[in-house]
Design a protein around this motif. Structure first.
Motif, PDB file in Angstrom:
ATOM      1  N   GLN A 290     113.867  -0.834 -28.996  1.00 48.09           N
ATOM      2  CA  GLN A 290     112.951  -0.108 -29.875  1.00 48.09           C
ATOM      3  C   GLN A 290     111.692  -0.922 -30.143  1.00 48.09           C
ATOM      4  OE1 GLN A 290     115.614   0.560 -33.167  1.00 48.09           O
ATOM      5  NE2 GLN A 290     116.240   2.605 -32.447  1.00 48.09           N
ATOM      6  N   THR A 291     111.861  -2.235 -30.351  1.00 49.10           N
ATOM      7  CA  THR A 291     110.714  -3.115 -30.606  1.00 49.10           C
ATOM      8  C   THR A 291     109.784  -3.169 -29.400  1.00 49.10           C
ATOM      9  OG1 THR A 291     112.041  -4.466 -32.115  1.00 49.10           O
ATOM     10  CG2 THR A 291     110.023  -5.459 -31.238  1.00 49.10           C
ATOM     11  N   LEU A 292     110.373  -3.268 -28.198  1.00 50.07           N
ATOM     12  CA  LEU A 292     109.569  -3.306 -26.976  1.00 50.07           C
ATOM     13  C   LEU A 292     108.833  -1.986 -26.779  1.00 50.07           C
ATOM     14  CD1 LEU A 292     108.608  -4.516 -24.322  1.00 50.07           C
ATOM     15  CD2 LEU A 292     110.796  -3.862 -23.290  1.00 50.07           C
ATOM     16  N   THR A 293     109.513  -0.868 -26.992  1.00 50.43           N
ATOM     17  CA  THR A 293     108.884   0.441 -26.817  1.00 50.43           C
ATOM     18  C   THR A 293     107.734   0.635 -27.805  1.00 50.43           C
ATOM     19  OG1 THR A 293     110.989   1.374 -26.055  1.00 50.43           O
ATOM     20  CG2 THR A 293     109.304   2.932 -26.766  1.00 50.43           C
ATOM     21  N   GLN A 294     107.925   0.208 -29.019  1.00 49.42           N
ATOM     22  CA  GLN A 294     106.857   0.295 -30.017  1.00 49.42           C
ATOM     23  C   GLN A 294     105.657  -0.565 -29.620  1.00 49.42           C
ATOM     24  OE1 GLN A 294     108.889  -0.842 -33.602  1.00 49.42           O
ATOM     25  NE2 GLN A 294     110.094   1.072 -33.699  1.00 49.42           N
ATOM     26  N   ALA A 295     105.926  -1.760 -29.066  1.00 50.16           N
ATOM     27  CA  ALA A 295     104.841  -2.640 -28.619  1.00 50.16           C
ATOM     28  C   ALA A 295     104.040  -1.992 -27.493  1.00 50.16           C
ATOM     29  CB  ALA A 295     105.405  -3.982 -28.159  1.00 50.16           C
ATOM     30  N   VAL A 296     104.740  -1.295 -26.590  1.00 48.25           N
ATOM     31  CA  VAL A 296     104.057  -0.607 -25.496  1.00 48.25           C
ATOM     32  C   VAL A 296     103.220   0.543 -26.048  1.00 48.25           C
ATOM     33  CG1 VAL A 296     104.396   0.771 -23.415  1.00 48.25           C
ATOM     34  CG2 VAL A 296     105.777  -1.281 -23.773  1.00 48.25           C
ATOM     35  N   GLN A 297     103.729   1.250 -27.073  1.00 45.15           N
ATOM     36  CA  GLN A 297     102.957   2.341 -27.666  1.00 45.15           C
ATOM     37  C   GLN A 297     101.668   1.807 -28.291  1.00 45.15           C
ATOM     38  OE1 GLN A 297     104.220   5.464 -26.932  1.00 45.15           O
ATOM     39  NE2 GLN A 297     105.638   4.060 -25.887  1.00 45.15           N
ATOM     40  N   ARG A 298     101.744   0.646 -28.950  1.00 44.97           N
ATOM     41  CA  ARG A 298     100.544   0.028 -29.551  1.00 44.97           C
ATOM     42  C   ARG A 298      99.715  -0.692 -28.506  1.00 44.97           C
ATOM     43  NH1 ARG A 298     104.532  -2.484 -32.581  1.00 44.97           N
ATOM     44  NH2 ARG A 298     103.807  -4.474 -31.712  1.00 44.97           N
ATOM     45  N   TRP A 299     100.346  -1.017 -27.401  1.00 48.27           N
ATOM     46  CA  TRP A 299      99.846  -1.924 -26.361  1.00 48.27           C
ATOM     47  C   TRP A 299      99.399  -3.245 -27.002  1.00 48.27           C
ATOM     48  CZ3 TRP A 299     101.112  -0.163 -21.738  1.00 48.27           C
ATOM     49  CH2 TRP A 299     100.840  -0.981 -20.641  1.00 48.27           C
ATOM     50  N   ASP A 300     100.372  -3.798 -27.699  1.00 48.83           N
ATOM     51  CA  ASP A 300     100.169  -5.057 -28.409  1.00 48.83           C
ATOM     52  C   ASP A 300     101.501  -5.795 -28.403  1.00 48.83           C
ATOM     53  OD1 ASP A 300      99.683  -7.161 -30.099  1.00 48.83           O
ATOM     54  OD2 ASP A 300      98.869  -5.942 -31.743  1.00 48.83           O
ATOM     55  N   GLY A 301     101.551  -6.936 -27.696  1.00 46.23           N
ATOM     56  CA  GLY A 301     102.807  -7.657 -27.530  1.00 46.23           C
ATOM     57  C   GLY A 301     103.100  -8.685 -28.598  1.00 46.23           C
ATOM     58  N   ARG A 302     102.268  -8.742 -29.622  1.00 46.57           N
ATOM     59  CA  ARG A 302     102.522  -9.730 -30.678  1.00 46.57           C
ATOM     60  C   ARG A 302     103.844  -9.426 -31.376  1.00 46.57           C
ATOM     61  NH1 ARG A 302      96.806  -9.503 -33.768  1.00 46.57           N
ATOM     62  NH2 ARG A 302      97.140  -7.303 -33.174  1.00 46.57           N
ATOM     63  N   GLY A 303     104.637 -10.469 -31.591  1.00 50.09           N
ATOM     64  CA  GLY A 303     105.931 -10.312 -32.230  1.00 50.09           C
ATOM     65  C   GLY A 303     107.077 -10.191 -31.242  1.00 50.09           C
ATOM     66  N   LEU A 304     106.776  -9.963 -29.973  1.00 46.82           N
ATOM     67  CA  LEU A 304     107.829  -9.884 -28.963  1.00 46.82           C
ATOM     68  C   LEU A 304     108.297 -11.287 -28.566  1.00 46.82           C
ATOM     69  CD1 LEU A 304     106.442  -7.131 -26.557  1.00 46.82           C
ATOM     70  CD2 LEU A 304     108.345  -6.893 -28.163  1.00 46.82           C
ATOM     71  N   THR A 305     109.561 -11.393 -28.234  1.00 44.16           N
ATOM     72  CA  THR A 305     110.132 -12.663 -27.770  1.00 44.16           C
ATOM     73  C   THR A 305     111.054 -12.399 -26.581  1.00 44.16           C
ATOM     74  OG1 THR A 305     112.014 -12.456 -29.299  1.00 44.16           O
ATOM     75  CG2 THR A 305     110.066 -13.670 -30.093  1.00 44.16           C
ATOM     76  N   GLY A 306     111.430 -13.463 -25.907  1.00 40.29           N
ATOM     77  CA  GLY A 306     112.428 -13.378 -24.840  1.00 40.29           C
ATOM     78  C   GLY A 306     112.054 -12.419 -23.728  1.00 40.29           C
ATOM     79  N   HIS A 307     113.053 -11.669 -23.272  1.00 40.06           N
ATOM     80  CA  HIS A 307     112.863 -10.774 -22.132  1.00 40.06           C
ATOM     81  C   HIS A 307     111.842  -9.685 -22.419  1.00 40.06           C
ATOM     82  CE1 HIS A 307     116.080 -12.839 -20.223  1.00 40.06           C
ATOM     83  NE2 HIS A 307     117.058 -12.311 -20.967  1.00 40.06           N
ATOM     84  N   GLY A 308     111.820  -9.179 -23.652  1.00 35.66           N
ATOM     85  CA  GLY A 308     110.860  -8.144 -23.996  1.00 35.66           C
ATOM     86  C   GLY A 308     109.430  -8.622 -23.836  1.00 35.66           C
ATOM     87  N   LYS A 309     109.179  -9.854 -24.209  1.00 34.88           N
ATOM     88  CA  LYS A 309     107.835 -10.422 -24.073  1.00 34.88           C
ATOM     89  C   LYS A 309     107.452 -10.574 -22.607  1.00 34.88           C
ATOM     90  CE  LYS A 309     105.017 -14.395 -25.495  1.00 34.88           C
ATOM     91  NZ  LYS A 309     105.000 -15.668 -26.262  1.00 34.88           N
ATOM     92  N   VAL A 310     108.391 -11.045 -21.786  1.00 42.36           N
ATOM     93  CA  VAL A 310     108.123 -11.216 -20.354  1.00 42.36           C
ATOM     94  C   VAL A 310     107.774  -9.870 -19.724  1.00 42.36           C
ATOM     95  CG1 VAL A 310     109.126 -11.848 -18.123  1.00 42.36           C
ATOM     96  CG2 VAL A 310     109.562 -13.268 -20.134  1.00 42.36           C
ATOM     97  N   ILE A 311     108.529  -8.833 -20.083  1.00 45.27           N
ATOM     98  CA  ILE A 311     108.287  -7.514 -19.507  1.00 45.27           C
ATOM     99  C   ILE A 311     106.928  -6.977 -19.933  1.00 45.27           C
ATOM    100  CG2 ILE A 311     109.036  -5.095 -19.556  1.00 45.27           C
ATOM    101  CD1 ILE A 311     111.938  -6.172 -19.717  1.00 45.27           C
ATOM    102  N   PHE A 312     106.593  -7.114 -21.213  1.00 41.09           N
ATOM    103  CA  PHE A 312     105.303  -6.607 -21.682  1.00 41.09           C
ATOM    104  C   PHE A 312     104.136  -7.351 -21.043  1.00 41.09           C
ATOM    105  CE2 PHE A 312     101.599  -6.525 -24.423  1.00 41.09           C
ATOM    106  CZ  PHE A 312     101.445  -5.162 -24.623  1.00 41.09           C
ATOM    107  N   LEU A 313     104.244  -8.665 -20.947  1.00 42.46           N
ATOM    108  CA  LEU A 313     103.156  -9.438 -20.341  1.00 42.46           C
ATOM    109  C   LEU A 313     102.987  -9.081 -18.863  1.00 42.46           C
ATOM    110  CD1 LEU A 313     103.651 -12.966 -21.991  1.00 42.46           C
ATOM    111  CD2 LEU A 313     101.924 -11.221 -22.522  1.00 42.46           C
ATOM    112  N   GLY A 314     104.097  -8.866 -18.176  1.00 40.57           N
ATOM    113  CA  GLY A 314     104.012  -8.448 -16.780  1.00 40.57           C
ATOM    114  C   GLY A 314     103.361  -7.082 -16.651  1.00 40.57           C
ATOM    115  N   LEU A 315     103.727  -6.169 -17.546  1.00 40.43           N
ATOM    116  CA  LEU A 315     103.145  -4.833 -17.543  1.00 40.43           C
ATOM    117  C   LEU A 315     101.654  -4.885 -17.852  1.00 40.43           C
ATOM    118  CD1 LEU A 315     103.572  -1.759 -17.423  1.00 40.43           C
ATOM    119  CD2 LEU A 315     104.177  -1.836 -19.851  1.00 40.43           C
ATOM    120  N   ASP A 316     101.282  -5.662 -18.830  1.00 40.28           N
ATOM    121  CA  ASP A 316      99.869  -5.786 -19.197  1.00 40.28           C
ATOM    122  C   ASP A 316      99.063  -6.406 -18.059  1.00 40.28           C
ATOM    123  OD1 ASP A 316      97.718  -5.663 -21.243  1.00 40.28           O
ATOM    124  OD2 ASP A 316      97.783  -7.846 -21.064  1.00 40.28           O
TER     125      ASP A 316
END
Length: 576
Positions: A290-316
């Protein structure tokens, strides 16, 4: 000496060039030949055929049907299935099938391009397959096997793996390695020896072209591996690491020389889809997802850690890279459009995970509606489609103008999941598992035929041919991965094919071939032959390596401004 149909010669030439993987170098010549063939066929549709010429006509008509339909012409199945209505011809072929394997082989290949409600093609496919299977059981040496030592191997390959589940690059390799004859074999005691079917310079061009592709693919795969490793996507510690699989699939699925940018966009997108899908399916907690999906909706990875952060940074990184390239090419910012596609994809993944964790069983309608987005075909294909030509419009990122072909592809792939079979059985408790499998298989076959028609036929819409064929390539990739089993999830099943596609040198006796050279310009002599000359000219690739191109001229006037030499080549026919 006996005459041979010039149109048949031209069709065989086009077929040979395509199967060697050289069609991209002869687009204008192929186009001219097929346009003339199409006009001729429209004029000859109602002409009667004598029994003595029937077998040759079946060979020619089935070959023409496949080539014309593959190149966008709207041809009917009756153009070659007419023989099914002649009992004497059918009976003759059944009694003497061992002498007609080449004809049956062409008939079977023509039926690969079957659209909806084409019962004649279904019948022709069953008829030709039955007799080809019988021919594989032959053990006696006959004229066919003497002339075609490797023909049984080619037939077995055709019957074992459907065309829709094969990759063009590997098919080209097989044809180069197994194409050891220069004979057009049609029927018993009917052999046409055509000099250019095994023209050494053409074969040398095919070998060099294949090897050049291998060198490109190897370098791009190295670049992709670095990208995946630098972003941490290849070292997640869970799920499937499929960097090589993803690149192999997109690079080898078509012979059209798409821009390197498009290939890498598809491969990177597929890698991200695989990693993120595994994170949603097996690794992440509902709160993390849920946290990762919300970050993608905002397109803001602040607050993400671990695997979720890696996935968001790769996507960005992927989205910014694609948007920057398109901005430089077209002067238009497509960042928001790209982000929106990924936003809806992550929402669909979260919905499916919520269903799973809460043990909710969706209806078939719910499952398909969410699944057509969660399969992420639009996120993988549409961004890359903007780079198929120098003038691709940004509105290709919207699915609405392309609703039919996009949704057909998404639905065909989604229906292929095993979950739909189980859902059908739940909603139809009195139906056995075999009936549910048959139900889903029928849907798959229907959608596949619809997609094939929309992808191939030029006059069904205003979509570019490159766009439509790109989607067809995607379908073929999924068919390759999941045709008879799930080879995508296997760690070893594709390794040999990957080696053959990218790393292993061709097993072809090149020592018999003289190296191709660039010749000085010479005038072209006028002649009356439709295929009158071999033209050799150098094509310089961006990698500074040059490959020699061989063309077949359609007329006495050739394009100017190219270094070329013309060696008159009157087709050499013999009736043996």
């Amino acid at each position: 000496m006996y005459p041979i149909d010039e149109e048949l010669v031209s069709l065989c030439m086009v077929n040979q060039v395509q199967r060697l993987g050289l069609a991209e170098h002869f687009t204008e010549e192929i186009g001219e030949i097929l346009e003339q063939i199409y006009r001729s066929y429209k004029e000859q549709e109602k002409e009667a055929t004598t029994f003595n010429l029937a077998i040759t006509k079946i060979y020619k008509d089935s070959l023409a049907f496949r080539l014309l339909r593959m190149h966008g012409y709207n041809v009917t199945s009756r153009s070659f299935c007419w023989f099914l209505y002649h009992e004497e011809i059918v009976a003759h072929m059944e009694r003497n099938y061992e002498y007609f394997t080449s004809v049956l082989y062409n008939v079977y290949r023509a039926t690969d391009l079957m659209f909806s409600e084409e019962g004649e093609l279904e019948e022709a496919r069953l008829f030709s397959r039955k007799l080809l299977e019988k021919s594989l059981k032959l053990t006696n040496i006959n004229d066919n096997m003497i002339m075609f030592a490797n023909f049984q191997k080619i037939i077995d390959h055709e019957l074992s793996i459907p065309w829709i589940a094969r990759l063009d690059h590997l098919d080209h390799r097989m044809w180069i390695e197994e194409n050891q004859v220069d004979t057009l074999w049609i029927a018993k005691a009917t052999f046409y020896r055509i000099s250019y079917l095994k023209n050494h310079k053409l074969m040398q061009l095919a070998v060099e072209n294949f090897e050049f592709r291998q060198s490109i693919y190897g370098k791009e795969l190295e670049e992709l591996n670095r990208w995946s490793k630098d972003l941490g996507l290849s070292e997640m510690g869970f799920g499937r690491e499929k960097t090589t699989y993803c690149y192999y699939a997109v690079a080898c699925s078509t012979s059209v020389p798409y821009d390197s940018v498009a290939r890498l966009i598809v491969a990177k997108s597929a890698i991200l889809v695989t990693v993120a899908d595994d994170f949603f399916d097996m690794e992440g907690s509902l709160e993390e997802l849920q946290t990762l999906t919300q970050a993608v909706q905002r397109w803001d990875g602040r607050g993400l850690t671990g695997h979720g952060k890696v996935i968001f940074l790769g996507l960005d990184n992927l989205v910014r890279g694609v948007a920057t390239k398109y901005l430089h090419r077209q002067g238009i910012d497509i960042t928001e459009k790209l982000q929106n596609m990924w936003r809806e994809t992550f929402v669909s993944w979260l919905m499916e995970t919520t269903w799973s964790k809460s043990e909710y069983i969706p209806s078939m309608e719910e499952y398909l509606e969410i699944g057509m987005t969660s399969i992420a075909v639009h996120a993988i294909i549409l961004p890359a489609s903007c780079f198929l030509s120098t003038s691709s419009p940004s509105y290709e990122l919207k699915t609405s103008p392309y609703e039919t072909i996009i949704k057909l592809l998404m639905k065909e792939i989604e229906v292929g999941r095993k979950n739909l079979v189980m859902l059908h059985q739940i909603e139809n408790s009195r139906v056995g598992i075999e009936n549910s499998i048959s139900y889903v298989r029928d849907i798959l076959n229907s959608k596949k035929k619809e997609l094939l028609e929309h992808a191939l036929i030029d006059d069904l819409g205003d979509l570019s041919k490159s766009f439509r064929h790109f989607h067809l390539s995607c379908l073929r990739v999924f068919q390759m991965f999941f045709n008879s089993s799930n080879v995508f999830d296997s760690a070893t099943d594709l390794l040999h094919d990957i080696k053959r596609a990218i790393y292993m040198p061709l097993e072809y006796n090149i020592s018999k071939l003289n190296p191709l050279k660039q010749y000085p310009s010479q005038p072209v002599e006028k002649g009356s032959y439709k295929i009158q000359a071999c033209v050799i000219k150098a094509i310089n690739y961006k990698s500074k390596r040059s490959i020699i191109r061989q063309q077949f001229s359609m007329s006495s006037s050739l394009r100017l401004g190219c270094q070329k030499v013309v060696t008159p080549m009157k087709p050499n026919f013999r009736f043996i």
